[in-house]
Design a protein around this motif. Structure first.
Motif, PDB file in Angstrom:
ATOM      1  N   LEU A 190      10.615  -5.022   3.801  1.00 32.88           N
ATOM      2  CA  LEU A 190      10.348  -5.369   4.462  1.00 32.88           C
ATOM      3  C   LEU A 190       9.452  -4.537   4.989  1.00 32.88           C
ATOM      4  O   LEU A 190       8.025  -5.312   6.104  1.00 32.88           O
ATOM      5  CB  LEU A 190      10.985  -5.857   5.583  1.00 32.88           C
ATOM      6  N   PRO A 191       9.118  -3.954   5.000  1.00 34.45           N
ATOM      7  CA  PRO A 191       7.581  -3.036   5.636  1.00 34.45           C
ATOM      8  C   PRO A 191       6.004  -2.845   5.438  1.00 34.45           C
ATOM      9  O   PRO A 191       5.259  -3.368   5.721  1.00 34.45           O
ATOM     10  CB  PRO A 191       8.072  -1.602   5.963  1.00 34.45           C
ATOM     11  N   MET A 192       6.012  -3.353   3.726  1.00 33.74           N
ATOM     12  CA  MET A 192       5.682  -3.895   3.076  1.00 33.74           C
ATOM     13  C   MET A 192       4.836  -5.417   2.991  1.00 33.74           C
ATOM     14  O   MET A 192       3.512  -5.295   3.427  1.00 33.74           O
ATOM     15  CB  MET A 192       5.882  -3.743   1.343  1.00 33.74           C
ATOM     16  N   THR A 193       5.849  -5.758   3.602  1.00 40.36           N
ATOM     17  CA  THR A 193       5.794  -7.521   4.453  1.00 40.36           C
ATOM     18  C   THR A 193       5.152  -7.355   5.260  1.00 40.36           C
ATOM     19  O   THR A 193       4.263  -7.991   5.233  1.00 40.36           O
ATOM     20  CB  THR A 193       6.583  -8.293   3.972  1.00 40.36           C
ATOM     21  N   ALA A 194       5.624  -6.745   6.147  1.00 42.72           N
ATOM     22  CA  ALA A 194       4.888  -7.083   7.652  1.00 42.72           C
ATOM     23  C   ALA A 194       3.970  -6.432   7.785  1.00 42.72           C
ATOM     24  O   ALA A 194       3.506  -6.733   8.292  1.00 42.72           O
ATOM     25  CB  ALA A 194       6.367  -5.897   8.047  1.00 42.72           C
ATOM     26  N   GLN A 227      -1.838  -5.276   9.003  1.00 44.38           N
ATOM     27  CA  GLN A 227      -2.985  -4.543   8.274  1.00 44.38           C
ATOM     28  C   GLN A 227      -2.840  -4.503   7.024  1.00 44.38           C
ATOM     29  O   GLN A 227      -1.848  -2.654   7.052  1.00 44.38           O
ATOM     30  CB  GLN A 227      -2.740  -3.656   9.208  1.00 44.38           C
ATOM     31  N   PRO A 228      -2.876  -4.925   6.250  1.00 40.49           N
ATOM     32  CA  PRO A 228      -2.681  -4.770   4.998  1.00 40.49           C
ATOM     33  C   PRO A 228      -3.617  -3.567   3.819  1.00 40.49           C
ATOM     34  O   PRO A 228      -4.025  -2.669   4.576  1.00 40.49           O
ATOM     35  CB  PRO A 228      -3.625  -5.837   3.747  1.00 40.49           C
ATOM     36  N   GLN A 229      -2.371  -3.267   3.435  1.00 36.44           N
ATOM     37  CA  GLN A 229      -2.210  -1.539   2.875  1.00 36.44           C
ATOM     38  C   GLN A 229      -1.641  -1.159   1.272  1.00 36.44           C
ATOM     39  O   GLN A 229      -0.795  -2.037   1.235  1.00 36.44           O
ATOM     40  CB  GLN A 229      -1.848   0.210   3.834  1.00 36.44           C
ATOM     41  N   SER A 230      -1.782  -0.356   0.594  1.00 36.85           N
ATOM     42  CA  SER A 230      -1.148   0.049  -0.573  1.00 36.85           C
ATOM     43  C   SER A 230       0.587   0.179  -0.136  1.00 36.85           C
ATOM     44  O   SER A 230       0.699   0.793   1.053  1.00 36.85           O
ATOM     45  CB  SER A 230      -2.057   0.776  -1.073  1.00 36.85           C
ATOM     46  N   LEU A 279       1.487   4.057  -0.642  1.00 39.04           N
ATOM     47  CA  LEU A 279       1.549   4.301   0.156  1.00 39.04           C
ATOM     48  C   LEU A 279       0.951   4.757   1.124  1.00 39.04           C
ATOM     49  O   LEU A 279       1.128   5.703   2.136  1.00 39.04           O
ATOM     50  CB  LEU A 279       0.586   5.141  -0.986  1.00 39.04           C
ATOM     51  N   GLY A 280       0.212   3.644   1.776  1.00 36.93           N
ATOM     52  CA  GLY A 280      -0.844   3.611   2.697  1.00 36.93           C
ATOM     53  C   GLY A 280       0.363   2.881   4.526  1.00 36.93           C
ATOM     54  O   GLY A 280       0.463   3.866   5.238  1.00 36.93           O
ATOM     55  N   VAL A 281       1.599   2.356   3.606  1.00 44.67           N
ATOM     56  CA  VAL A 281       2.387   1.801   4.708  1.00 44.67           C
ATOM     57  C   VAL A 281       3.370   2.794   4.855  1.00 44.67           C
ATOM     58  O   VAL A 281       3.557   3.191   5.492  1.00 44.67           O
ATOM     59  CB  VAL A 281       3.528   0.411   3.889  1.00 44.67           C
TER      60      VAL A 281
END
Length: 141
Positions: A96-100, A105-108, A110-112
Motif C-alpha cells: 500500500l505505501p509503495m503504491t500510494a 511522490q515516486p521514490q524507491s 528505501l525512499g518510501v
C-alpha cells in the motif's frame, strides 16, 4: 486543495482579503490593507501561547488512496494471497505505501520507508519494516 484562487483575470479581492485575515489569525501576524480604512487585521484568538505545532502529516491523498485500495478489493486480495502462501506478515500493508507513494511522490522502496512514510498519516502501516517491502515484492513476483 485549500483555496482556489480562480482565474487571474477574474480575482475577487474580498475573497483574497478574507483568506489573508484567516491566515493572519492562525499565524498571529498583522496584515495591512492600504486600500481599506481599517489598517490591520489581527485576531488574538489564534493559537494559544502554550500550544506549539510540533509536526504535521499529509492526510488527504493517502486517505483517498487507502479507501480506494480497500473499496476496489486490492487489499483483501493481497491478504488472501499472503495467507495462502503461509505468510503471517500482512504484506498488503507493505505494498500500500509503495503504491500510494507512486501516486504522490515516486521514490524507491528505501525512499518510501526512510523519507516518505514519515511525512504522511498512514496508521495502518505502523510497524512496517523495510524488509517487508522487499519481501512483499517477492510475494507479488
Amino acid at each position: 486543495m485549500i483555496y482556489n484562487f480562480g482565474r487571474a483575470d477574474n480575482i475577487n479581492r474580498e475573497d483574497l482579503v478574507r483568506l489573508c485575515k484567516s491566515i493572519a489569525r492562525v499565524c498571529g501576524v498583522t496584515v495591512a490593507d492600504n486600500t481599506c480604512t481599517e489598517q490591520s487585521y489581527t485576531d488574538k484568538e489564534g493559537l494559544p501561547e502554550d500550544i506549539k505545532i510540533v509536526s504535521s502529516l499529509e492526510l488527504g491523498t493517502v486517505f483517498v488512496i487507502e479507501q480506494l485500495w480497500e473499496r476496489l478489493g486490492i487489499g483483501s486480495e493481497l491478504r488472501s494471497i499472503s495467507q495462502s502462501s503461509g505468510n503471517k506478515i500482512p504484506y498488503d500493508k507493505a505494498i500500500l505505501p509503495m503504491t500510494a507513494n507512486r501516486l504522490c511522490q515516486p521514490q524507491s522502496k528505501l525512499g518510501v520507508w526512510d523519507r516518505w512514510l514519515t511525512t504522511v498519516y498512514l496508521p495502518s502501516c505502523r510497524g512496517l519494516k523495510l524488509a517487508h517491502m522487499y519481501e512483499a515484492m517477492d510475494l507479488l513476483y
